[in-house]
Design a protein around this motif. Structure first.
Motif, PDB file in Angstrom:
ATOM      1  N   GLU A 231       0.849  -1.183   0.000  1.00  0.00           N
ATOM      2  CA  GLU A 231       0.000   0.000   0.000  1.00  0.00           C
ATOM      3  C   GLU A 231       0.889   1.238   0.000  1.00  0.00           C
ATOM      4  O   GLU A 231       1.986   1.233   0.571  1.00  0.00           O
ATOM      5  N   THR A 232       0.418   2.271  -0.663  1.00  0.00           N
ATOM      6  CA  THR A 232       1.206   3.494  -0.835  1.00  0.00           C
ATOM      7  C   THR A 232       0.556   4.622  -0.055  1.00  0.00           C
ATOM      8  O   THR A 232      -0.627   4.944  -0.262  1.00  0.00           O
ATOM      9  N   ILE A 233       1.320   5.221   0.849  1.00  0.00           N
ATOM     10  CA  ILE A 233       0.838   6.319   1.676  1.00  0.00           C
ATOM     11  C   ILE A 233       1.797   7.486   1.520  1.00  0.00           C
ATOM     12  O   ILE A 233       2.992   7.363   1.803  1.00  0.00           O
ATOM     13  N   ASN A 234       1.267   8.617   1.013  1.00  0.00           N
ATOM     14  CA  ASN A 234       2.073   9.818   0.791  1.00  0.00           C
ATOM     15  C   ASN A 234       3.316   9.519  -0.047  1.00  0.00           C
ATOM     16  O   ASN A 234       4.421  10.015   0.238  1.00  0.00           O
ATOM     17  N   GLY A 235       3.135   8.685  -1.080  1.00  0.00           N
ATOM     18  CA  GLY A 235       4.229   8.395  -1.996  1.00  0.00           C
ATOM     19  C   GLY A 235       5.219   7.368  -1.502  1.00  0.00           C
ATOM     20  O   GLY A 235       6.207   7.078  -2.189  1.00  0.00           O
ATOM     21  N   ILE A 236       4.985   6.789  -0.346  1.00  0.00           N
ATOM     22  CA  ILE A 236       5.903   5.794   0.216  1.00  0.00           C
ATOM     23  C   ILE A 236       5.208   4.440   0.222  1.00  0.00           C
ATOM     24  O   ILE A 236       4.049   4.314   0.638  1.00  0.00           O
ATOM     25  N   ASP A 237       5.918   3.408  -0.240  1.00  0.00           N
ATOM     26  CA  ASP A 237       5.365   2.059  -0.320  1.00  0.00           C
ATOM     27  C   ASP A 237       5.659   1.280   0.952  1.00  0.00           C
ATOM     28  O   ASP A 237       6.805   1.245   1.429  1.00  0.00           O
ATOM     29  N   TYR A 238       4.603   0.648   1.469  1.00  0.00           N
ATOM     30  CA  TYR A 238       4.733  -0.178   2.659  1.00  0.00           C
ATOM     31  C   TYR A 238       4.242  -1.586   2.348  1.00  0.00           C
ATOM     32  O   TYR A 238       3.188  -1.750   1.706  1.00  0.00           O
ATOM     33  N   VAL A 239       4.989  -2.593   2.775  1.00  0.00           N
ATOM     34  CA  VAL A 239       4.533  -3.978   2.682  1.00  0.00           C
ATOM     35  C   VAL A 239       3.711  -4.258   3.933  1.00  0.00           C
ATOM     36  O   VAL A 239       4.235  -4.236   5.056  1.00  0.00           O
ATOM     37  N   THR A 240       2.400  -4.479   3.723  1.00  0.00           N
ATOM     38  CA  THR A 240       1.449  -4.563   4.821  1.00  0.00           C
ATOM     39  C   THR A 240       0.922  -5.980   4.967  1.00  0.00           C
ATOM     40  O   THR A 240       0.638  -6.657   3.963  1.00  0.00           O
ATOM     41  N   ALA A 241       0.796  -6.447   6.196  1.00  0.00           N
ATOM     42  CA  ALA A 241       0.228  -7.767   6.453  1.00  0.00           C
ATOM     43  C   ALA A 241      -1.265  -7.748   6.158  1.00  0.00           C
ATOM     44  O   ALA A 241      -1.985  -6.828   6.576  1.00  0.00           O
ATOM     45  N   ASN A 242      -1.728  -8.744   5.436  1.00  0.00           N
ATOM     46  CA  ASN A 242      -3.147  -8.856   5.095  1.00  0.00           C
ATOM     47  C   ASN A 242      -3.895  -9.456   6.279  1.00  0.00           C
ATOM     48  O   ASN A 242      -3.592 -10.579   6.699  1.00  0.00           O
ATOM     49  N   ASP A 244      -6.694 -10.809   6.419  1.00  0.00           N
ATOM     50  CA  ASP A 244      -7.351 -12.044   6.002  1.00  0.00           C
ATOM     51  C   ASP A 244      -6.668 -12.527   4.718  1.00  0.00           C
ATOM     52  O   ASP A 244      -6.989 -12.065   3.630  1.00  0.00           O
ATOM     53  N   PRO A 245      -5.690 -13.457   4.829  1.00  0.00           N
ATOM     54  CA  PRO A 245      -4.929 -13.907   3.651  1.00  0.00           C
ATOM     55  C   PRO A 245      -5.781 -14.595   2.593  1.00  0.00           C
ATOM     56  O   PRO A 245      -5.310 -14.806   1.467  1.00  0.00           O
ATOM     57  N   TYR A 246      -7.047 -14.951   2.934  1.00  0.00           N
ATOM     58  CA  TYR A 246      -7.931 -15.569   1.946  1.00  0.00           C
ATOM     59  C   TYR A 246      -8.601 -14.529   1.043  1.00  0.00           C
ATOM     60  O   TYR A 246      -9.208 -14.889   0.041  1.00  0.00           O
ATOM     61  N   VAL A 247      -8.500 -13.262   1.428  1.00  0.00           N
ATOM     62  CA  VAL A 247      -9.012 -12.170   0.582  1.00  0.00           C
ATOM     63  C   VAL A 247      -7.901 -11.749  -0.371  1.00  0.00           C
ATOM     64  O   VAL A 247      -6.814 -11.368   0.057  1.00  0.00           O
ATOM     65  N   GLN A 248      -8.173 -11.838  -1.664  1.00  0.00           N
ATOM     66  CA  GLN A 248      -7.155 -11.524  -2.672  1.00  0.00           C
ATOM     67  C   GLN A 248      -7.161 -10.009  -2.905  1.00  0.00           C
ATOM     68  O   GLN A 248      -7.858  -9.498  -3.771  1.00  0.00           O
ATOM     69  N   LYS A 249      -6.369  -9.367  -2.081  1.00  0.00           N
ATOM     70  CA  LYS A 249      -6.348  -7.903  -2.004  1.00  0.00           C
ATOM     71  C   LYS A 249      -5.994  -7.286  -3.347  1.00  0.00           C
ATOM     72  O   LYS A 249      -5.080  -7.728  -4.032  1.00  0.00           O
ATOM     73  N   PHE A 250      -6.752  -6.251  -3.723  1.00  0.00           N
ATOM     74  CA  PHE A 250      -6.615  -5.540  -4.990  1.00  0.00           C
ATOM     75  C   PHE A 250      -6.968  -6.438  -6.178  1.00  0.00           C
ATOM     76  O   PHE A 250      -6.168  -6.636  -7.099  1.00  0.00           O
ATOM     77  N   SER A 251      -8.155  -7.004  -6.134  1.00  0.00           N
ATOM     78  CA  SER A 251      -8.667  -7.758  -7.281  1.00  0.00           C
ATOM     79  C   SER A 251     -10.024  -7.233  -7.741  1.00  0.00           C
ATOM     80  O   SER A 251     -10.549  -7.697  -8.749  1.00  0.00           O
ATOM     81  N   GLY A 296      12.993 -11.732  -2.799  1.00  0.00           N
ATOM     82  CA  GLY A 296      12.332 -12.105  -1.558  1.00  0.00           C
ATOM     83  C   GLY A 296      11.218 -11.188  -1.119  1.00  0.00           C
ATOM     84  O   GLY A 296      10.677 -11.356  -0.015  1.00  0.00           O
ATOM     85  N   ASN A 297      10.836 -10.202  -1.965  1.00  0.00           N
ATOM     86  CA  ASN A 297       9.771  -9.288  -1.570  1.00  0.00           C
ATOM     87  C   ASN A 297       8.891  -8.979  -2.774  1.00  0.00           C
ATOM     88  O   ASN A 297       9.265  -9.239  -3.916  1.00  0.00           O
ATOM     89  N   LEU A 298       7.691  -8.423  -2.507  1.00  0.00           N
ATOM     90  CA  LEU A 298       6.765  -8.106  -3.586  1.00  0.00           C
ATOM     91  C   LEU A 298       7.403  -7.133  -4.568  1.00  0.00           C
ATOM     92  O   LEU A 298       8.013  -6.132  -4.167  1.00  0.00           O
ATOM     93  N   ARG A 299       7.253  -7.425  -5.870  1.00  0.00           N
ATOM     94  CA  ARG A 299       7.942  -6.652  -6.906  1.00  0.00           C
ATOM     95  C   ARG A 299       7.218  -5.356  -7.241  1.00  0.00           C
ATOM     96  O   ARG A 299       7.849  -4.316  -7.411  1.00  0.00           O
ATOM     97  N   TYR A 300       5.883  -5.419  -7.382  1.00  0.00           N
ATOM     98  CA  TYR A 300       5.127  -4.274  -7.888  1.00  0.00           C
ATOM     99  C   TYR A 300       4.315  -3.600  -6.792  1.00  0.00           C
ATOM    100  O   TYR A 300       3.727  -4.260  -5.925  1.00  0.00           O
ATOM    101  N   ALA A 301       4.266  -2.272  -6.878  1.00  0.00           N
ATOM    102  CA  ALA A 301       3.321  -1.516  -6.064  1.00  0.00           C
ATOM    103  C   ALA A 301       2.022  -1.313  -6.832  1.00  0.00           C
ATOM    104  O   ALA A 301       0.940  -1.245  -6.235  1.00  0.00           O
ATOM    105  N   THR A 302       2.125  -1.209  -8.161  1.00  0.00           N
ATOM    106  CA  THR A 302       0.956  -1.023  -9.025  1.00  0.00           C
ATOM    107  C   THR A 302       1.119  -1.858 -10.278  1.00  0.00           C
ATOM    108  O   THR A 302       2.203  -1.880 -10.874  1.00  0.00           O
ATOM    109  N   TRP A 303       0.081  -2.575 -10.662  1.00  0.00           N
ATOM    110  CA  TRP A 303       0.026  -3.227 -11.986  1.00  0.00           C
ATOM    111  C   TRP A 303      -1.459  -3.329 -12.337  1.00  0.00           C
ATOM    112  O   TRP A 303      -2.166  -4.239 -11.902  1.00  0.00           O
ATOM    113  N   ASN A 304      -1.906  -2.369 -13.131  1.00  0.00           N
ATOM    114  CA  ASN A 304      -3.316  -2.308 -13.504  1.00  0.00           C
ATOM    115  C   ASN A 304      -3.475  -2.319 -15.012  1.00  0.00           C
ATOM    116  O   ASN A 304      -2.645  -1.758 -15.739  1.00  0.00           O
ATOM    117  N   TYR A 305      -4.549  -2.960 -15.476  1.00  0.00           N
ATOM    118  CA  TYR A 305      -5.065  -2.634 -16.793  1.00  0.00           C
ATOM    119  C   TYR A 305      -5.923  -1.387 -16.607  1.00  0.00           C
ATOM    120  O   TYR A 305      -6.815  -1.357 -15.755  1.00  0.00           O
TER     121      TYR A 305
END
Length: 730
Positions: A231-242, A244-251, A296-305
């Motif tokens: 998630e991006t807050i004020n232009g800074i990217d944070y790796v945030t714990a979900n 509920d891992p069963y919810v496919q966040k940002f779908s 070892g970490n998430l590559r993208y902050a944004t990938w949208n069609y």
């Protein structure tokens, strides 16, 4: 499970057949309809395998999208890289190798790729009158791309007062689903006059983040959980714990659709039709890319069609006996399609946007005439596709924009195609009918590189010209009321488009696809043998075996750029890849479908599909991409005047590691280490018509809440979903 299904088929056959000897007469071949199709609608007379999803099935199914409608039919396979997608597969061929049509108008254009597409969701399933699936090479009626078959989605039509008996009518549909907090609404309004008629339709769909199943799939491990997201807050990217891992966040995403049709029929032999369609969406997250990991970490902050926009404006004139005693249909269509990709690496403020604007102009002349004992359908068509490819980078903190590489050449890109075709449907005698068809055409492609700052190609333009052709022959024998035997032999072709020839694309991490100007058309030939068993209107058991040979197969493989096998792309060392014609290939398979009305109101049905494909090069064989495991559907249906009930099982077999293609299109990186596990889901649907003009829908999908993912997909399938819907006719 497969053996259980086959056993059920054998048990069903035992009491049914008495082999009646009476010959069955083939009536006049009057199913050739110019308004949307160039094929026979009658199963008893058609040598090609065609499956129809009727309006009744679509309405009862109460599906979220057209992609869900197709995948839940059990008739074909659908891949998904994100919730807002769905890429149909017909006989092991997908995307640019199958043809999508809406009201008989080609949707495929010069940027349809060979990977996975989501264009099918731009047609709202509530707007459909029916959907026809053509299996096997269909280039003779429809031209390039229809190598594996075609999906013709026919939208609802306005009706004159003589047909509807009501001047004003309409319907309103609403639906809610729990698995993704879906909220959907659809309305259509009809005016019917003596000579004029109109139909107006609007729809809205809102889908939240999709929840996957929580129950273990047999002995298979859990996979695809979403423990973290960016998630991006004020232009800074944070790796945030979900939480509920069963919810496919940002779908989640939203979809908007509109359609306007106008019919003017001044007399019994002439009609004018206007067809206007519009579809757009919110940004649609490319979910599989959002789960990619680097170092070892998430590559993208944004990938949208970006919003996928589709505009269709069509006019059609039809007149009986207009030319050489032939019925005439003239169509002129304009399509405006916009697609975009928006991506940003984590901890990098530079966001890249690549926008593709495609305009398609087409004209077709279809004529139908009685010739001898049969009917001749012939005509010509012309297509001109134009592409404008742009790109820019934007700093998310400062808002400053700068240039970046485009996905396709940044100059003029176009394709021109013109074809002539003829199909003849007739009969040898009362029991045996046949069809003959041929098509010939010319195509030209041109792409232009203007700014070669990012890629100093040794050429500035790519041009290609091709003469194309195809043919088909089919024969059907209905010697008794109980048996139909058919054979169909057809060729198909696909001329390379701009996506094949000129794309510059980061396909997978560490691989860079570059243009190959020497690419040639790919071709195939398919033979079908079908045997269908009947018992009146209560029993139908259709079986089709097919073999397809592929020639000049276009595959992605290692290549060189300026005599280098490895280059630097976006600061990353990448292996150079390109689309190439490599050797031959083959696909063979079998499909069966069963419908048995056990009682007047109680029906058993089922389907089974098996496909096997291999590419051949230098005496070696390797798996072809897009070949699904065996799949199908089995169910029971009860229906009377007041209620419809359906209990079914959808199933897929296991995709073994040895059967994955090396091209990367099978998305092995999104599957468990041992390949994609087999799965089955149990589903229940109900419709209640207790009040005049009102139908209530309810159901539960994936009753056992199984966690699974369909082959080649990058997102887990929905878990247990309760849905509720209402339809009001007025």
């Amino acid at each position: 499970m497969k053996h259980l299904y086959l056993s059920l088929l054998i048990l069903c056959l035992h009491p049914v057949f008495s082999q009646e000897k009476d010959s069955i007469k083939v009536s006049n071949l009057d199913e050739v309809k110019l308004e949307s199709q160039r094929y026979l609608a009658s199963n008893r007379k058609n040598p090609q395998q065609i499956q129809r999803i009727s309006q009744k099935e679509i309405e009862f199914g109460n599906f979220q999208t057209t992609a869900e409608m197709l995948s839940n039919s059990g008739k074909l396979f659908v891949q998904k890289s994100q919730q807002g997608g769905g890429s149909p597969v017909i006989r092991g061929l997908e995307s640019s190798r199958i043809l999508l049509l809406v009201d008989g108008v080609r949707m495929n254009n010069l940027i349809y790729r060979s990977g996975h597409l989501q264009n099918v969701i731009t047609i709202d399933e509530n707007m459909l009158e029916n959907a026809d699936i053509l299996f096997g090479a269909s280039s003779t009626p429809y031209g390039s791309d229809a190598m594996g078959g075609a999906v013709n989605m026919v939208t609802k039509k306005p009706t004159l007062l003589s047909e509807s008996n009501k001047s004003f009518s309409g319907s309103l549909n609403t639906r809610y689903g729990t698995i993704n907090s879906e909220g959907s609404a659809y309305i259509d309004l009809k005016y019917s006059g003596k000579k004029w008629a109109t139909l107006t339709a609007l729809s809205y769909n809102s889908f939240g983040d999709l929840k996957m199943g929580k129950k273990r799939n047999g002995n298979n491990p859990f996979f695809g959980l979403r423990p973290f997201y960016v998630e991006t807050i004020n232009g800074i990217d944070y790796v945030t714990a979900n939480p509920d891992p069963y919810v496919q966040k940002f779908s989640g995403y939203k979809q908007y659709n509109a359609m306007q049709k106008i019919l003017f029929k001044p007399n019994a032999t002439t009609s004018h039709d206007v067809n206007l369609q519009f579809s757009t969406s919110s940004d649609i997250p490319r979910y599989d890319r959002l789960t990619d990991v680097r170092n070892g970490n998430l590559r993208y902050a944004t990938w949208n069609y970006g919003p996928q926009k589709r505009i269709l404006a069509g006019y059609k004139f039809t007149k009986q006996k207009a030319f050489l005693n032939s019925d005439l249909s003239v169509g002129a269509d304009y399509q405006d399609v916009e697609e975009s990709r928006i991506q940003r690496n984590r901890n990098n403020p530079s966001e890249e946007s690549r926008i593709e604007r495609v305009k398609v102009y087409s004209v077709n002349f279809d004529l139908k005439a009685k010739v001898g004992k049969g009917e001749l359908l012939y005509g010509a068509e012309l297509f001109y596709d134009d592409l404008n490819s742009t790109a820019f980078k934007r700093d998310i903190i400062t808002g400053v924009k700068s240039s970046t590489s485009t996905r396709y050449p940044d100059g003029q890109n176009y394709t021109l195609r013109t074809d002539a075709f003829a199909n003849y449907f007739s009969k040898f005698n009362d029991n045996t009918s046949y069809s003959l068809g041929a098509r010939a055409g010319y195509s030209k492609l041109s792409s232009e590189f203007i700014d070669k700052t990012f890629f100093p190609f040794p050429f500035s333009t790519i041009e290609q010209k091709n003469f194309t052709y195809s043919a088909a022959f089919g024969i059907v024998n209905n010697s008794t009321k109980n048996v139909k035997v058919s054979f169909n032999l057809a060729t198909g072709f696909r001329t390379p488009n701009v996506d094949d020839l000129a794309k510059v694309f980061d396909s997978t991490q560490g691989n860079l696809i570059v243009p190959n100007p020497d690419l040639q058309p790919e071709k195939n030939i398919t033979g079908d043998l079908g045997i269908t068993l009947y018992s009146g209107k209560s029993f139908e058991f259709e079986n089709t075996t097919f073999v397809t040979r592929l020639y000049d197969v276009i595959v992605t493989d290692t290549f060189t750029f300026n005599n280098q096998y490895v280059v630097d792309y976006n600061g990353e060392t990448s292996i150079v890849m390109a689309n190439q014609n490599l050797g031959k290939g083959y696909i063979f398979g079998y499909s069966s479908s069963l419908r048995w009305n056990i009682l007047k109101e109680f029906k058993f049905y089922g389907s089974y599909n098996f496909t096997y494909g291999r590419a051949q090069e230098g005496g070696q064989e390797r798996p072809l991409d897009h070949i699904p495991p065996h799949y199908g559907k089995v169910g029971f249906n009860f229906e009377n005047k007041w209620v419809s009930l359906d209990l079914n099982m959808l199933y897929n077999g296991k995709k073994h590691l040895k059967d994955y293609s090396e091209s990367g299109e099978d998305n092995l990186q999104y599957a468990p280490a041992n390949g994609m596990p087999a799965w089955q889901t149990y589903n229940f649907k109900a419709a209640i018509r207790s009040i005049d003009y009102v139908t209530l829908y309810a159901g539960v999908e994936n009753i056992l809440d199984i966690q699974y993912r369909t082959f080649a997909s990058g997102i887990n399938a929905p878990g247990r979903n309760f849905y509720f819907g209402t339809k009001l006719n007025f």
